[in-house]
Write an enzyme that holds these catalytic residues in place. Sequence first.
Site, PDB file in Angstrom:
ATOM      1  CG  HIS A  30       8.735  -1.298   3.120  1.00 21.78           C
ATOM      2  ND1 HIS A  30       7.861  -2.297   3.733  1.00 21.78           N
ATOM      3  CD2 HIS A  30       8.110  -0.032   3.630  1.00 21.78           C
ATOM      4  CE1 HIS A  30       6.883  -1.902   4.413  1.00 21.78           C
ATOM      5  NE2 HIS A  30       6.874  -0.586   4.286  1.00 21.78           N
ATOM      6  CG  HIS A  59      -0.538  -0.122   2.504  1.00 22.48           C
ATOM      7  ND1 HIS A  59      -0.973  -0.730   3.493  1.00 22.48           N
ATOM      8  CD2 HIS A  59       0.672   0.227   3.145  1.00 22.48           C
ATOM      9  CE1 HIS A  59      -0.533  -0.868   4.487  1.00 22.48           C
ATOM     10  NE2 HIS A  59       0.589  -0.132   4.296  1.00 22.48           N
ATOM     11  CG  HIS A  66       0.892   4.118   7.722  1.00 27.58           C
ATOM     12  ND1 HIS A  66      -0.247   3.838   6.895  1.00 27.58           N
ATOM     13  CD2 HIS A  66       1.651   3.353   7.196  1.00 27.58           C
ATOM     14  CE1 HIS A  66       0.002   2.599   6.336  1.00 27.58           C
ATOM     15  NE2 HIS A  66       1.295   2.483   6.567  1.00 27.58           N
ATOM     16  CD  GLU A 126       3.531  -1.529   6.348  1.00 28.14           C
ATOM     17  OE1 GLU A 126       3.816  -0.377   6.781  1.00 28.14           O
ATOM     18  OE2 GLU A 126       3.559  -2.000   5.197  1.00 28.14           O
TER      19      GLU A 126
END
Lengths: 281, 126
Positions: free
Chosen positions: A193, A12, A59, A240
């Site tokens: 990431h 995302h 977030h 995540e």
Amino acid sequence: MARIVAGVGTSHVPAVGAALDLGKTAEPYWAPVFAGYEFSKKWIEEIKPDVIILVYNDHASAFSLELIPTFAIGCADEFAPADEGWGPRPVPTVKGAPDLAWHIAQSLVLDEFDMTIVNKMDVDHGLTVPLSLMFGQPEQWPCAVIPLAVNVVQYPPPTGNRCFNLGRAIKKAVESFPEDLKVVVFGTGGMSHQLQGPRAGLINREFDTRFLDNMTKDPKANVALPHIEYLREAGSEGVELVMWLVMRGALSDDVREVYRFYHVPASNTGLGHIILENESA
Amino acid sequence: MADYHDIPGTTVFDAAQSRKGFHLNQFCMSLMKGENREAFKADQRAYVDRFPMTEAQKLSVLNRDWNGMIAQGGNIYFTAKIAATDGLSFQQVAAMMSGVTQSEYAAMMLAGGRSIEGNRSKSEKA
């Protein structure tokens, strides 16, 4: 009876949303990313889900450090796109599915998953970017969405095993809802990431590929991954990926991989995408 | 020491970091509102003084010391709101945090990103 027919895993990445919003999809850097979702847009148009249960993380948009729910389910009629520091994304307001959402919330609590129930919440790129990737830029989103937010910001997030079992309980909850609804579950975030510190930019294609492979071949191997493995191998934000396991848990034991896409780089991220259908579907 | 303290160049946002960085991150959170972004841009020192941060936290913000903010308990999803206020992309900030120019960082990403080889543990790196 409501039923879950398929699962979608997707990154995302916020920059993907920005690229779409700013009309950059044809630029050489972004064109391969959007091309990778052409199949998926056709696929979901054929599937025509009534409801998407969208597993994502906030977030620091709706939840600051004042309140950190491990699992939160959005039961409101609608959810506005959040202002993440540069104004809200120009995307439609997300329509909820309060009847089903409340049913799932109650079922989960009685199943011993202590959900936080959310009646007012703005949704950030974690939720809206997957919708944009799968539906493009419609005037209205074509189906209702139940946001299911998982804490992956404050360490520790829930374990992969807990996420998978939550998915199992969501499946049970959906299947006990009397209305005839077709439901697709999205697991979002990842893949490898790291956004912070001197190791920023870490990408681990081998880890990501194995994780994608094991969504069908050996889900238990993914479920068993400890947090340290994600942090070390897939970067601090790679954790995540536990959210994909909620999606996997909500599907049948036997699933077939309908589609897969993997691309490096999308901003700082190894962008991964998979579509799984229940064998019985 | 937790197992994740062995990962090089990485600060896991655990309880200790969260407690240390609470006010710094709450300051970042305030930048979600347009009027606060304007007030911050108009007089940065006066704005950070509204929050009960340590002087070191305030200086890390004013100097845009991105790794310093993380060391002081900042979380990247929160400090990213300062970057957004400055009009910086995530990738620009990532380049600064990893000590390379933006073009070097972008080239590294285009070539497949930072390799995991040699970056798994501090002992491996040493």
